[in-house]
Each structure stands twice: as C-alpha cells, then as structure tokens.
Scaffold this motif. Structure first.
Motif, PDB file in Angstrom:
ATOM      1  N   SER A 430      12.095 -23.889 -36.367  1.00  0.00           N
ATOM      2  CA  SER A 430      12.098 -23.975 -37.827  1.00  0.00           C
ATOM      3  C   SER A 430      11.552 -25.305 -38.323  1.00  0.00           C
ATOM      4  N   LYS A 441       9.122 -25.308 -44.842  1.00  0.00           N
ATOM      5  CA  LYS A 441       9.385 -24.044 -44.134  1.00  0.00           C
ATOM      6  C   LYS A 441      10.779 -24.046 -43.511  1.00  0.00           C
ATOM      7  N   ILE A 445      13.838 -21.422 -44.416  1.00  0.00           N
ATOM      8  CA  ILE A 445      14.402 -20.554 -43.383  1.00  0.00           C
ATOM      9  C   ILE A 445      15.922 -20.693 -43.350  1.00  0.00           C
TER      10      ILE A 445
END
Length: 499
Positions: A430, A441, A445
């Motif tokens: 991640s 990102k 997530i």
C-alpha cells in the motif's frame, strides 16, 4: 445494550441448567445470582481473578511484545541502511514484508490445534525461541534471498502466537471481564512500537561496531533477547485452567464452574476433528468475524511497517524518526485501555468498536488531504494509531468470547487471525517508496478497508441480535447430552451471544 436478558424465575432457570452442575445455572450473563458457583471459603473471587491476572497476562503480553517487535523492526532497520547494503530496489522491500504473511496465514489453524495438544507452555515456548533465532539470522543475511528466507520462517514460528494467546486468555476469563485483559495483551503491540523506536534509536549508534551496520545490530540484539525469553518460558509459561497446578483443587473447580456459567462447557478433553473444522467454517458468523478483523489489519500493518517511512518523508534524520515514532504508540496504549475498561463496564462491544474506528478514519482522512502542515500531519498519526489499535482487540475479544467450547474457539480464533492477516499482504504494497511523500494511494486504501470492517461489524451485530431473539422464542429444554452440548458449542440453544 449487553447480552439478551431473560426472566430469572424458577422455570427459566431450570431450562438453562446444564447437567452435572449441581444446581448451578448456565445463565446468559455474568451478573451475580443466587445460582453462582460458591467460592472456596479460604479466598475470594477477586483474589482468584487477581492471581489469574498475574499468572496469565504478563506472560502473554511480554511474549507478543517480543513477537511484534521482531516482526516490525524491519521498518526501523530500513531507516539505518538495510536496503542499501543488500542492494534492494523497486518493490523488493515490500516483497520482503509480504512473504512473512504466507506461512502466517496458512498455518494458523493447524498451529492452534497443536497448541491444544502440546499445551501452551511447550508449543509457545518453542515458537518463541524459534522466531528469536530467525531474527538473529535476519541480522546476518548477506543478500536479498537470505532476507526473504528469514522472513518466511519468521512467519512460520510467529503464526501461533496471536490466535494462541487470545485462545488461552479466552479460556480463563468470563465474557464480561475479558475485554480489559484482551486489550492489555493486544496493547503490547503499542508498547512494542514505542519500545522498538526507542531501542532502534539507541542501537543505531552501534553503526559499524565490529564491522556490522546498525540495522544488523537491531535484529541481532532483539533476537537474542527473544531466544532467552523462550528458554525461560519453557519452565514458567501458563496453561489452560484444567492444567493449573498452581491452583488448589477447590479453586480450580471454582474457576471452571464460573467459566461454565459464562461460556458453557469447555470440552477441553475433546479431540478436534476435521468434521469440527468443517462445521465451524460452515457458520456464516465465522466468516463475518474474519472480515471484521481483515478490514483493520490493512491500516494496522500499514502504520506498523511504514510509520518510520512516513516520518522520514517529513525530512527527519534516522534517529529523530525513531524517537518521533514513539509518542503515537504510547498514547494508543493508554487510549486502548480506557476504551476496554468502559467496554467491560458496559458489557458491550459493538459501539466501542465503532467509536475508535471513526477516530482512525478521521486520522487517515487528514493525512490524505493535508500536505502542508507538519504539526497537523503528525497529530493525524496519533489518531490513526489510537483508533486502529483500540478497535482491533475489541473485535477479537467480541468474536472469541462468542465462540463456545475449546474446539470452536481454537478453530474460530485461528481462522479470524489467519484470514485477517491476508490484509497484511495488501498493507505491504500500500505504501510504495515512489508514492512518497504524499502516499495518497496508501491512505485511500486504508480508509477503504476500514469501511469494510465497519460493514462487517454491523452485519455481525445484526446476525447475533437476530440469533438471540430467535433463541429466546424457542423451547430450549431439549434434553441434550453433555457430548451433544460440546458438539454444538455456541450453537447450543442455551448459549447467548454478547453484543
């Protein structure tokens, strides 16, 4: 709202009564009644509970503290040159994190079954010494392949610790008093995070001592401590209530009786078969328990593995990065214990999960949107750590204490932790180095998987509420034999789920 309450009239008491208990009623709650097991005259319930606390909680907490420390100290080692010396690039560091979770996920259930047969003292001590030795070897590797091999075997030896310790704790405490103990044990992860940062900042000063870089000394020194701990635990680690030789016979029978009142018969001597595994896994509530934990594992490991990386992106030097990582963990420990105390006091779990989860979402939302205020960003790290690591032990306790009998608890607890840790694989990819310093990102997530956990918790709460209401309308005097009661576990019509 706590467990569903029923009338305490004589007829209802008879319907709840378990065979062979000499009039002790298998009540739905842990509140005091005239049918409570009688405490031996030479002691009190509080004294016995305190003795259990001192005999169980320090051992499991120290064990998991070292396990979690040996698992995540690779994040501290990264700050002291691990990638450069092993010539790692791209996503190789992330892959090294991922490979740990492959055996960790696959061997959870078999390892928990071994725990039941070999006893916690033997199996957990062997595993403790094993992952300590692997950690030492991790500090001696000369290439990337060696790092992958040691991370794999670290997962092999550590897979039993988390579900195994929760299984052991759940075998000693009534449902209404378990959360404080679960959270104190689980919060050893927060202490490990804080202690790991302090220790890494000190060990980092050993850079190039005897020709070893500082990151190697982090693994070697921490691994040596763990091996020594495993040797000590071989002679001292506690077992299940049925194996407690440190209790007098009447005290041991009293402890077992109070557990029967709260949880039903344990079935400690009953063998676990493949049929048991198949039966447990056919229950949809077991799957919901896995998804509840799975959703929080992603943000939890994201923070544990990448907090030094995130702090490093704020342009702190390696020593300052380690020291700055300590306060969020320390605050998380205190907050988690406060939430646990109130949860036990209310005899309720669901709302005490949603509140910390909301704090975690707020923290990640700030990190996702604020990129020009260092103080606010650092404060958001406190929120993410506090919220995530306070909700997780309540989820595990809630699910574990709603599992009746040794066989269902051994299988169900291992399943929840094993399936949940698939999220660790997602967490390792991640936060990619190239995504820094924004890590958009990664934060997105984490928020997404927290929402998955919320949905799963809501569905689980609805499921057990429906089950309790359905059972309250049924005739529960089914004249089941003791063997049949053990086979059913929490599926027994007399069992009540805690909300």
């Amino acid at each position: 709202m706590s467990e569903v309450k029923h009338a305490s009239d004589e007829e209802d008491a008879k319907r709840h009564q378990l065979p062979g208990q000499d009039g002790h009623v298998a009540a739905d709650t842990d509140t005091a009644t005239a049918d409570d097991p009688v405490c031996p005259p030479h002691t009190t319930e509080r004294r016995i509970t305190t003795r259990i606390d001192w005999y169980i909680i320090p051992f499991v907490s120290v064990l998991y503290l070292m396990a979690f420390l040996d698992r995540v100290n690779i994040g501290n080692a990264r700050s002291f040159g691990l990638e450069n010396e092993l010539r790692m690039g791209g996503t190789e560091y992330n892959t090294a994190l991922t490979i740990f979770f492959v055996p960790y996920v696959l061997f959870e259930v078999p390892s928990n079954i071994l725990l039941k047969y070999l006893s916690p003292r033997i199996w957990l001590s062997i595993c403790c010494a094993g992952f300590g030795a692997v950690t030492i070897f991790q500090g001696l590797v000369q290439n990337y392949s060696g790092l992958l091999a040691t991370r794999f075997f670290l997962g092999v030896f550590e897979c039993v610790l988390f579900p195994g310790c929760f299984y052991l704790i759940g075998s000693w405490y009534r449902r209404a008093e378990a959360q404080k103990r679960f959270s104190l044990f689980f919060s050893s992860t927060s202490l490990a995070g804080a202690f790991g940062g302090l220790l890494a900042s000190a060990i980092g000063n050993l850079d190039y001592v005897r020709g070893y870089r500082g990151w190697r000394w982090i693994f070697i020194i921490e691994g040596c401590f763990t091996v020594l701990l495993g040797a000590i635990f071989w002679f001292t680690f506690p077992g299940f209530p049925e194996q407690a030789t440190w209790l007098r016979d009447d005290e041991r029978e009293y402890v077992k009786a109070r557990l029967r009142k709260s949880q039903g018969e344990s079935g400690a001597d009953r063998r676990i078969t493949f049929r048991d595994v198949r039966t447990v896994m056919s229950d949809y509530k077991i799957w919901l328990g896995g998804f509840m934990y799975f959703g929080l594992i992603v943000p939890a490991y994201s923070y544990a593995y990448f907090a030094p990386t995130i702090l490093g992106s704020y342009h702190f030097d390696p020593i300052t990065t380690q020291l700055r990582s300590v306060p969020p963990w320390a605050v998380s420990f205190v907050f988690s214990m406060i939430v646990a105390v109130f949860s036990d006091w209310a005899q309720h779990r669901f709302l005490f999960i949603l509140a910390p989860i909301s704090i975690a979402i707020a923290g990640f939302a700030v990190l996702l949107t604020v990129h020009d205020n260092l103080s606010v960003q650092y404060a958001a790290l406190f929120l993410t750590c506090m919220g995530t690591y306070s909700a997780m032990p309540i989820i595990v306790c809630w699910f574990n204490m709603n599992l009746g009998g040794h066989h269902r608890r051994a299988i169900g607890s291992a399943w929840q932790i094993g399936f949940g840790n698939i999220g660790g694989i997602i967490a390792t990819y991640s936060f990619i180095k190239e995504d820094g310093p924004l890590f958009t990102k990664g934060y997105a997530i984490c928020i997404s998987f927290i929402c998955l956990s919320v949905v799963s918790c809501v569905l689980y709460a609805a499921a057990i509420t429906w089950e309790n209401k359905k059972r309250s309308k049924q005739v529960r005097n089914l004249n089941l034999t003791e063997s049949e009661k053990l086979d059913l576990g929490d599926l027994n019509p007399e069992f009540r789920y805690m909300l």
